[in-house]
Write a protein that holds these residues in place. Structure first.
Motif, PDB file in Angstrom:
ATOM      1  N   ARG A  21      31.849  52.161  33.289  1.00 35.33           N
ATOM      2  CA  ARG A  21      33.220  52.068  32.944  1.00 35.33           C
ATOM      3  C   ARG A  21      33.951  53.173  32.852  1.00 35.33           C
ATOM      4  N   SER A  22      33.604  54.166  32.390  1.00 34.65           N
ATOM      5  CA  SER A  22      34.442  55.623  32.224  1.00 34.65           C
ATOM      6  C   SER A  22      34.496  56.184  33.702  1.00 34.65           C
ATOM      7  N   HIS A  23      33.398  55.932  34.601  1.00 32.17           N
ATOM      8  CA  HIS A  23      33.339  56.453  35.859  1.00 32.17           C
ATOM      9  C   HIS A  23      34.477  55.609  36.721  1.00 32.17           C
ATOM     10  N   ALA A  24      34.660  54.298  36.435  1.00 29.76           N
ATOM     11  CA  ALA A  24      35.811  53.541  37.353  1.00 29.76           C
ATOM     12  C   ALA A  24      37.199  53.727  36.672  1.00 29.76           C
ATOM     13  N   LEU A  25      37.294  53.909  35.312  1.00 27.12           N
ATOM     14  CA  LEU A  25      38.452  54.578  34.873  1.00 27.12           C
ATOM     15  C   LEU A  25      39.145  55.905  35.368  1.00 27.12           C
ATOM     16  N   LYS A  26      38.161  56.797  35.680  1.00 27.91           N
ATOM     17  CA  LYS A  26      38.359  58.107  36.106  1.00 27.91           C
ATOM     18  C   LYS A  26      38.772  58.015  37.590  1.00 27.91           C
ATOM     19  N   ILE A  27      38.256  57.230  38.420  1.00 25.59           N
ATOM     20  CA  ILE A  27      38.504  57.133  39.746  1.00 25.59           C
ATOM     21  C   ILE A  27      39.801  56.558  39.675  1.00 25.59           C
ATOM     22  N   ALA A  28      40.241  55.332  39.023  1.00 29.48           N
ATOM     23  CA  ALA A  28      41.435  54.581  39.143  1.00 29.48           C
ATOM     24  C   ALA A  28      42.723  55.508  38.687  1.00 29.48           C
ATOM     25  N   ALA A  29      42.335  56.138  37.513  1.00 32.73           N
ATOM     26  CA  ALA A  29      43.475  57.068  36.909  1.00 32.73           C
ATOM     27  C   ALA A  29      43.838  58.104  38.324  1.00 32.73           C
ATOM     28  N   VAL A  85      45.754  52.130  32.994  1.00 33.22           N
ATOM     29  CA  VAL A  85      44.547  51.739  33.455  1.00 33.22           C
ATOM     30  C   VAL A  85      43.710  51.007  32.290  1.00 33.22           C
ATOM     31  N   ALA A  86      43.452  49.847  32.450  1.00 29.89           N
ATOM     32  CA  ALA A  86      42.604  49.198  31.210  1.00 29.89           C
ATOM     33  C   ALA A  86      41.450  48.371  31.771  1.00 29.89           C
ATOM     34  N   VAL A  87      40.345  48.178  30.777  1.00 31.15           N
ATOM     35  CA  VAL A  87      39.259  47.324  31.269  1.00 31.15           C
ATOM     36  C   VAL A  87      39.693  46.048  30.518  1.00 31.15           C
ATOM     37  N   ILE A  88      39.584  44.987  31.175  1.00 27.50           N
ATOM     38  CA  ILE A  88      40.077  43.704  30.654  1.00 27.50           C
ATOM     39  C   ILE A  88      38.866  42.698  31.122  1.00 27.50           C
ATOM     40  N   GLY A  89      39.145  41.651  30.518  1.00 28.88           N
ATOM     41  CA  GLY A  89      38.304  40.305  30.740  1.00 28.88           C
ATOM     42  C   GLY A  89      37.343  40.032  29.710  1.00 28.88           C
ATOM     43  N   ALA A  90      36.476  38.784  29.946  1.00 31.05           N
ATOM     44  CA  ALA A  90      35.643  38.419  28.651  1.00 31.05           C
ATOM     45  C   ALA A  90      34.214  39.307  28.575  1.00 31.05           C
ATOM     46  N   GLU A  91      34.087  39.773  30.011  1.00 33.67           N
ATOM     47  CA  GLU A  91      32.567  40.197  29.860  1.00 33.67           C
ATOM     48  C   GLU A  91      33.083  41.950  30.222  1.00 33.67           C
ATOM     49  N   LYS A  92      34.409  42.246  30.268  1.00 39.54           N
ATOM     50  CA  LYS A  92      34.795  43.375  30.044  1.00 39.54           C
ATOM     51  C   LYS A  92      34.399  43.962  31.696  1.00 39.54           C
ATOM     52  N   ASP A  93      34.665  43.229  32.723  1.00 35.68           N
ATOM     53  CA  ASP A  93      34.178  43.581  34.171  1.00 35.68           C
ATOM     54  C   ASP A  93      35.328  43.648  35.031  1.00 35.68           C
ATOM     55  N   GLN A  94      36.763  43.768  34.482  1.00 38.06           N
ATOM     56  CA  GLN A  94      37.688  43.691  35.274  1.00 38.06           C
ATOM     57  C   GLN A  94      38.471  44.807  35.181  1.00 38.06           C
ATOM     58  N   LEU A  95      38.972  45.559  36.053  1.00 36.51           N
ATOM     59  CA  LEU A  95      39.750  46.682  35.739  1.00 36.51           C
ATOM     60  C   LEU A  95      41.310  46.576  36.173  1.00 36.51           C
ATOM     61  N   GLN A  96      42.254  46.554  35.154  1.00 32.33           N
ATOM     62  CA  GLN A  96      43.770  46.238  35.281  1.00 32.33           C
ATOM     63  C   GLN A  96      44.300  47.594  35.679  1.00 32.33           C
ATOM     64  N   VAL A  97      44.993  47.834  36.785  1.00 32.85           N
ATOM     65  CA  VAL A  97      45.634  49.016  37.000  1.00 32.85           C
ATOM     66  C   VAL A  97      47.223  48.647  37.191  1.00 32.85           C
ATOM     67  N   ILE A  98      48.044  49.389  36.469  1.00 31.68           N
ATOM     68  CA  ILE A  98      49.553  49.250  36.440  1.00 31.68           C
ATOM     69  C   ILE A  98      49.976  50.576  37.074  1.00 31.68           C
ATOM     70  N   GLY A  99      51.087  50.622  38.009  1.00 33.40           N
ATOM     71  CA  GLY A  99      51.751  51.599  38.385  1.00 33.40           C
ATOM     72  C   GLY A  99      52.723  51.355  39.736  1.00 33.40           C
ATOM     73  N   GLU A 100      53.250  52.097  40.149  1.00 34.19           N
ATOM     74  CA  GLU A 100      54.384  52.018  41.120  1.00 34.19           C
ATOM     75  C   GLU A 100      53.786  52.487  42.539  1.00 34.19           C
ATOM     76  N   GLY A 101      53.922  51.895  43.609  1.00 33.79           N
ATOM     77  CA  GLY A 101      53.503  52.246  45.001  1.00 33.79           C
ATOM     78  C   GLY A 101      51.973  52.445  45.062  1.00 33.79           C
ATOM     79  N   ILE A 102      51.315  51.530  44.362  1.00 31.88           N
ATOM     80  CA  ILE A 102      49.705  51.559  44.384  1.00 31.88           C
ATOM     81  C   ILE A 102      49.268  50.792  45.534  1.00 31.88           C
ATOM     82  N   ASP A 103      48.322  51.395  46.344  1.00 33.19           N
ATOM     83  CA  ASP A 103      47.816  50.953  47.504  1.00 33.19           C
ATOM     84  C   ASP A 103      46.547  50.306  47.221  1.00 33.19           C
ATOM     85  N   SER A 104      46.545  48.755  46.857  1.00 30.95           N
ATOM     86  CA  SER A 104      45.547  48.159  46.082  1.00 30.95           C
ATOM     87  C   SER A 104      44.206  48.176  47.082  1.00 30.95           C
TER      88      SER A 104
END
Length: 125
Positions: free
Chosen positions: A17-25, A33-52
């Motif tokens: 989880r921390s590795h994924a958060l560092k990469i996304a940030a 950046v936040a970890v969401i979902g019932a099983e904490k398996d989804q990464l929510q990224v909010i920003g401007e001009g992000i290439d998904s």
């Protein structure tokens, strides 16, 4: 326009989880950046001009598997922001001005003549 990107990742432990958060940030344009979902398996990224697509490829390269779930416009939550701003008092602003710098002290210039190499001095007389 702010975007909200949701990417599903296999995050089984805190290290992944921390590795994924560092990469996304680290991606340009990411604001939250936040970890969401019932099983904490989804990464929510909010920003401007992000290439998904680039973000998903980077997560696939660094981690095992990443699936792009959704990309959409981020909606503002004004009520939560106003409550958070009203409840936390602002700390007092303390200004610190460093002491003035006067530079280096003036140096004294001294001329030293070498009598051996001086052409005006006659050594024969």
């Amino acid at each position: 326009m702010k975007q909200k990107v949701i990417i599903q990742l296999p995050m089984n432990d805190q290290k992944s989880r921390s590795h994924a958060l560092k990469i996304a940030a680290g991606v340009i344009g990411v604001e939250a950046v936040a970890v969401i979902g019932a099983e904490k398996d989804q990464l929510q990224v909010i920003g401007e001009g992000i290439d998904s697509v680039t973000l998903t490829r980077l997560l696939r390269k660094k981690l095992a598997r990443a699936d792009l779930v959704s990309v959409g416009e981020a909606k503002k939550e004004e009520g939560a922001v106003k409550k958070a701003e009203a409840s936390t008092p602002q700390p007092p602003v303390v200004e610190w001005n460093p002491p003035p710098s006067y530079g280096f002290p003036p140096y004294q210039i001294v001329e030293v003549r070498d009598s051996v190499n001086d052409p005006s001095c006659c050594t024969i007389m």
